[in-house]
Scaffold this motif. Sequence first.
Motif, mmCIF file in Angstrom:
data_model
loop_
_atom_site.group_PDB
_atom_site.id
_atom_site.type_symbol
_atom_site.label_atom_id
_atom_site.label_comp_id
_atom_site.label_asym_id
_atom_site.label_seq_id
_atom_site.Cartn_x
_atom_site.Cartn_y
_atom_site.Cartn_z
ATOM 1 N N TYR A 1 0.812 -1.217 0.000
ATOM 2 C CA TYR A 1 0.000 0.000 0.000
ATOM 3 C C TYR A 1 0.839 1.256 0.000
ATOM 4 N N SER B 1 5.108 4.399 -3.914
ATOM 5 C CA SER B 1 5.188 5.784 -4.370
ATOM 6 C C SER B 1 4.651 5.846 -5.791
ATOM 7 N N ASP C 1 4.434 2.917 -8.798
ATOM 8 C CA ASP C 1 3.237 2.575 -9.560
ATOM 9 C C ASP C 1 3.524 2.623 -11.059
ATOM 10 N N ARG D 1 0.384 11.770 -4.892
ATOM 11 C CA ARG D 1 1.356 11.761 -3.790
ATOM 12 C C ARG D 1 0.694 12.189 -2.484
ATOM 13 N N LEU E 1 -1.489 9.271 -1.268
ATOM 14 C CA LEU E 1 -0.674 8.191 -0.712
ATOM 15 C C LEU E 1 -0.116 8.566 0.660
ATOM 16 N N SER F 1 -0.765 6.529 4.023
ATOM 17 C CA SER F 1 0.389 6.145 4.843
ATOM 18 C C SER F 1 0.209 6.617 6.284
ATOM 19 N N ILE G 1 -4.431 -0.708 -3.043
ATOM 20 C CA ILE G 1 -3.980 -0.021 -1.830
ATOM 21 C C ILE G 1 -5.053 -0.155 -0.747
#
Length: 154
Positions: free
Chosen positions: A17, A20, A24, A70, A73, A77, A143
């Motif tokens: 998951y 970056s 991908d 970004r 993600l 995170s 993810i």
Amino acid sequence: MKNLFIALFIMISGATYAQSLQQDLALIQSIFGKEKQELITDYMSLNEEQSTKFWPVYDAYEKERQALVRERLQKISDYAQKYGELTDESAGKIMSAVLDNDEKLVKLEKKYLGKMTKAVDGVVAVRYFQLENYLRNLVFAKIQGDIPGIHEMK
């Protein structure tokens, strides 16, 4: 082409998951053996005139889209790192940030749908966004499947 997308989904299922954006894109490249732009070129079948008009708009869109991915993600995170310590407030803040990111992405797509439609035509623009959304949804589904569900908290 459908079989290639199924292969993409299967390959993505082995990823983590915390990928970056570059990971991908590298994954897509490794599956298809080509850069994302080559994949789009093959899928879109643009003629020379369309290609000349399409790619500058795509490049501008991609730059903005990558920043939003970004950001998303990073929020995912944050959720994963704080998973065992989530409170109602912190979980709500993270979810709100993800929803804000979704809204930004939709606004970005609307903005560039208009630009692509003017640059090429509506059918070509929609064909591109269908591919883009398909690839993004595969990555986001993987993810989402990898992060712990809120119901799993103790």
